[in-house]
Structures are given as C-alpha cells and as structure tokens.
Design an enzyme around this catalytic site. Structure first.
Site, short mmCIF file in Angstrom:
data_model
loop_
_atom_site.label_atom_id
_atom_site.label_comp_id
_atom_site.label_asym_id
_atom_site.label_seq_id
_atom_site.Cartn_x
_atom_site.Cartn_y
_atom_site.Cartn_z
N HIS A 121 0.82 -1.22 0.00
CA HIS A 121 0.00 0.00 0.00
C HIS A 121 0.85 1.27 0.00
CE1 HIS A 121 0.44 -0.22 4.51
NE2 HIS A 121 0.48 1.10 4.37
N ASP A 151 0.04 -7.61 1.24
CA ASP A 151 0.43 -6.21 1.44
C ASP A 151 1.94 -6.06 1.53
OD1 ASP A 151 0.17 -3.50 1.59
OD2 ASP A 151 -0.44 -3.43 3.68
N SER A 225 4.71 2.26 8.06
CA SER A 225 4.38 1.15 7.18
C SER A 225 5.58 0.74 6.33
CB SER A 225 3.23 1.53 6.25
OG SER A 225 2.04 1.70 6.96
#
Length: 373
Positions: A121, A151, A225
């Site tokens: 993402h 992901d 992230s």
C-alpha cells in the site's frame, strides 16, 4: 539478648534463601527472562538503522481539479441563493487535470545488492519512488513486484554496498517478547519506538487476504508502514503494516507481517515479479470448541472439497479434521490456508488428519491458485 531459632526452622530458612537466590541468579530457572542492557537498545539500534530507509512516493491522485471548496461553499450558502437567485446555486467550474500526490513510508534493506522490502500500500499507484537512507543519501527505487494479498512489495536500487538487515525467525516469537519498531512515523525519519509482542497469529482482521499478524504495542503510526519490527538482538521479526485506532493515531495496537512469510513473498517477487500461490481446493473452518476439546486445540475442519481439485485427488473428504502439515501442528483454518498459499505449486505436502476418530495421513500434490492475483 540473642534470639535462637529452632534447628528445623533454621534449615527451612536457609533452603528458602537458597531457592530465592537460584531464581534471581539463574534466568533459566525463572523462564529465561531477557532484560534489556543497562544502556537500553541504543547500541543495537545504531547497527540496524542503516538498513532502514525512508520512502518518498509520488503518485497520481484519483481526484481531479482544484480541491479548494471555499468558493463552492460561498455560492451554495442559503442566504446568497435567496439574495442573488437560484442561478448562484453552483460555483463556476474550472478546467480539471490530474493532480500529483505524495505518500510516505518506510522500507527494509534485505540484501547488499539493493533489494528493499516494504508494504504494497506504500507504493500503490506510484509513478516515482525515492529511497532515502540514514546517511541522507537518496536513490530512485524501481518496483520489482507487488503482492496486494499479503500487502508486501519489493523494490530495488542500483547499489552493491548497502547495509542489509539481519532477518530473524518469527516462528519462535511469544507474547511478552521485546519488539522495537523503526521507521518514519508522521515523517519523523529514523524514529525508534519500543514495546512488547502482545500476541501472534492474529487473523480475520480484514487488513489483507492472508493474515498471520504479529500484534505489538510498540508505537506504529502513518509512515511506519513497511519498516522493520526487530527483537532485542536487532533481528528483523516483522514488517510493520497497520495500526488499529479510532482517532487515526497510535492506540497501542499495531500489526506486522511475520518475517518468515515476508521472506517467502520477497523471494517470489524477486524471481517472478509476482507471487504464485499454492492451492488445495478445500473449504476449511475452525473446529468447534467441543471437537477441539476432544481432539486438541486448533484443528481445522474440512467443510467442502472442490471437484477435480488436489484435495479431492488426494482423498480429502468433508468432515476430515486436519491436525498437522508436514509434521508441524496447525493452529486453525487460517494457518492451513496460509501454509498452502505459501507453498510452491507441484510441491508434495503431507497432511495428518482425523477421520471418524481415527488418525490418517494423506499426501497432496499442491496445485496453483486458479484465480488472478
């Protein structure tokens, strides 16, 4: 006047004293408790930081035109409509064009020759990715492959002299182990936060299709992230992926993809640019508490078998209770699904199961997941 203890009481007292001394001196006797060094984790972090990168991602926004709503709100005001008439109901339209947007994230250098692991993402819809290192060097990064189902994504920069992270083993993690997150939360690069592992094997969260998350209370915020979650020895045990919060900020519940899963995905992305997943062809669900109480915790019940699938050809039946794969006990239906998905097609898999209360073993030749990734 001196107090004299009875002989038996004296022996008992010294036995208790000896026991307490052993527990305090010997970590093994008290459950191998590992404490941080007196200086904290600073020395270890200095060794890990060069392998952590800040990612600046230029994207094309789905939104078009001017995002300024000031005039729109002015012309839609009820008083203005009454004064000027209904012709002022809509604001004048301006020419539209695609707008560029920027995203921030983190990454982990996993090899000296330039491969960087991050979240899918972070680089979704990316037009340009720049990797910024701890020494402030920046390099353009090419997207090697993206796997939205886990992901995870793999990037590459042209360099043969990078500092690579030491990748650990996430299968041995336990709740209570140390966990340290490194990344760029809210664009504050090379930020370190520490906590513990709150739980392992978290699934059914709706974050990704294949979930087996490490849960931690180490602070994870936007920008973390794709960065590493490391243990007290500086080994990467997970890829920070998501946090759970009602306010949009840190709330003490963060999730990381286990590094063992990430290594398999990264290897396939490097080889093929995509992940080719294994397929069994059996619908599974967690066994009910009553069944688990009889047969053992964490079994997976075969709910249905797809015709002409690897499962049917191997003889798997509805009602079978899967208890182990390749000699390793499973901990639920999600565990079977993840293990099969991360197994290369055409690989032979040995499944131990219970059928009508009797133990059986079958051999399955894993197929290829038939749907598009």
């Amino acid at each position: 006047m001196r107090f004299a203890m009875p002989y038996g009481f004296t022996i008992l007292f010294f036995c208790l004293l000896l026991t307490v001394s052993v527990l305090l001196v010997s970590p093994a006797a008290s459950g191998s408790v590992t404490l941080p060094p007196a200086a904290g984790f600073a020395d270890m972090i200095e060794l890990v930081k060069p392998a952590v990168v800040h990612l600046s991602v230029k994207k094309t926004s789905d939104e078009q035109g001017n995002n300024d709503t000031t005039n729109q709100e002015f012309f839609n005001d009820q008083l203005m409509r009454e004064f000027f008439g209904e012709q002022t109901k809509q604001a004048p339209k301006r020419p539209t064009k695609p707008q560029a947007s920027y995203a921030r994230g983190s990454g982990i250098v996993i090899s000296r020759d330039g491969y960087i692991l991050t979240n899918a993402h972070v680089v979704a819809k990316a037009k340009q990715v720049t990797a910024i290192f701890s020494d402030r060097r920046s390099m353009p990064a090419k997207i090697v492959g993206v796997d939205p189902l886990s992901d995870l994504a793999l990037l590459h920069v042209h360099s043969n002299h990078l500092v690579a992270a030491d990748l650990g083993n996430s299968s041995t993690l336990r709740a209570g182990d140390w966990a340290i997150a490194i990344g760029a939360p809210l664009e504050h690069v090379q930020t370190v936060t520490a906590g513990i592992i709150s739980a392992v094997g978290r699934h059914s969260l709706g974050i990704t299709d294949y979930e087996n998350f490490i849960q931690t209370d180490a602070a994870i915020n936007p920008g973390n992230s794709g960065g590493p979650l490391v243990d007290a020895q500086g080994k990467v045990i997970g890829v920070n992926t998501a946090f759970l919060a009602q306010t949009g900020g840190y709330s003490g519940i963060g999730f990381a993809v286990p590094i063992n899963m990430a290594k398999i995905v990264a290897e396939q992305l490097k080889e093929n640019g995509k992940v080719v997943r294994g397929w069994l062809g059996a619908a599974l669900k967690d066994a009910d508490p009553k069944t688990n109480a009889k047969q053992g915790h964490g079994n997976a019940l075969v709910h249905a078998v797809t015709p002409h699938s690897p499962a049917q050809r191997a003889g798997l039946r509805q009602g079978d209770l899967i208890v182990a794969i390749d000699g390793a006990a499973i901990v639920g239906a999600f565990d079977v699904r993840n293990r099969v998905a991360l197994t290369r097609p055409s690989t032979t898999m040995h499944i131990r199961l219970l059928r009508d209360g009797k133990a059986r073993s079958i051999t399955v030749r894993v197929g290829e997941y038939p749907r598009k990734q």
